[in-house]
Design a protein around this motif. Structure first.
Motif: not given
Length: 306
Positions: A225-229, A239-242, A268-272, A281-285
């Motif tokens: 689930t994606i909580e916030d983007m 910023d993506i919080f999942a 790292a795999t998903a962010r690419a 660019r993405v900050f993925l939490s």
């Protein structure tokens, strides 16, 4: 003087919906991506990777073809499994063409026969058969499979061997499907390759990365689930919080890995893949949480979008 010939002589365009059916892991999602020319559906060697009806859109001079990628038909063991089968049934009742898929490197078995015969229940749709994965089969295997598949039904409009990985015969398949579609205008604007939201596509990319290298029993238990983007202020970052949702604490430990190493690899795999999709660019939490037996719980399935 008004020229009335241009509209009268215009070649009519076709548009409509087609869906691929078959056992899990016969290459339906890979084929969808290859036809669209862009990744719109995640792929994995794990069965039942696809969980939604994902639409991939092809625009050609002859018209517009909408491919509806669905879960593989299987014997359900959970409420989620039943809902996925119900989803497939709904899609099959709505599309213009049903495309049955069987892999070239595996003999046609009882599951294939059952699915092919079940298409009797969808009288409205034209039926086409594909022998997929021809790139991993010998010429003799392909010939044998074509004969086996052809014998499953008497009403196939066409039986076509294809390879999504080498693009072999995909133009033939596209032309055949477009010719079978009703005459009419495009259903989606030009340039649109899917009607999936950006958040749904990101969630699927994270789930695909989470599926890599996990044991056979775990893939069915993973949801995302994606909580916030949101774009970060005064920055070129998004910023993506999942949440990665599993059913048991032992599964959470597998996703995390020793010292969180596996979760970092998933990120790292998903962010690419996410960064080209988002365009920044993405900050993925990523956070892993446990929802006990969510596949069997109607309320939790609703919260997770099923």
């Amino acid at each position: 003087m008004t020229d009335t010939n241009s509209s009268t002589n215009a070649v009519p365009t076709h548009s409509g919906f087609a869906t691929f059916v078959g056992r899990p892991n016969v290459g339906k999602s890979t084929l969808t991506n290859a036809l669209v020319g862009e990744k719109v559906a995640i792929t994995s060697d794990k069965p039942q990777t696809t969980r939604r009806a994902i639409r991939g859109i092809l625009n050609r001079p002859a018209g517009q073809l909408v491919i509806v990628d669905t879960p593989g038909i299987h014997k359900p063991r959970t409420l989620l499994g039943q809902r996925l089968n119900d989803l497939v049934d709904q899609v099959l009742g709505d599309v213009d063409v049903i495309v049955f898929c069987a892999p070239a490197n595996e003999k046609v078995g009882p599951g294939d026969t059952r699915i092919a015969h079940s298409l009797d229940g969808y009288k409205r749709a034209v039926k086409v058969a594909l022998v997929t994965k021809t790139d991993v089969a010998t010429r003799e295997q392909i010939t044998e499979r074509l004969l086996e598949v052809d014998a499953l039904r008497e009403d196939w409009s066409a039986v076509i061997p294809v390879s999504a990985l080498t693009n072999d015969q995909l133009d033939v398949l596209t032309d055949e499907l477009l010719a079978l579609m009703p005459i009419g205008p495009a259903l989606y604007p030009a340039g649109v390759v899917t009607d999936e939201s950006i958040e749904d596509r990101i969630a699927e990319i994270i789930r695909e990365a989470s599926l890599e290298g996990v044991r056979d029993e775990l893939p069915h238990s993973i949801a995302v689930t994606i909580e916030d983007m949101s774009p970060r202020e005064n920055s070129d970052l998004t910023d993506i919080f999942a949440n990665i949702v599993v059913e048991r604490d032992s599964q959470k430990a597998i996703i995390l890995g020793r010292g969180g190493s596996r979760l970092r690899d998933v990120g790292a795999t998903a962010r690419a893949q996410i960064e080209p999709l988002v365009g920044t660019r993405v900050f993925l939490s990523l956070r892993v949480r446990v929802a006990k037996e969510w596949q069997r719980d109607a309320k939790q399935l609703g919260r997770l979008g099923f």
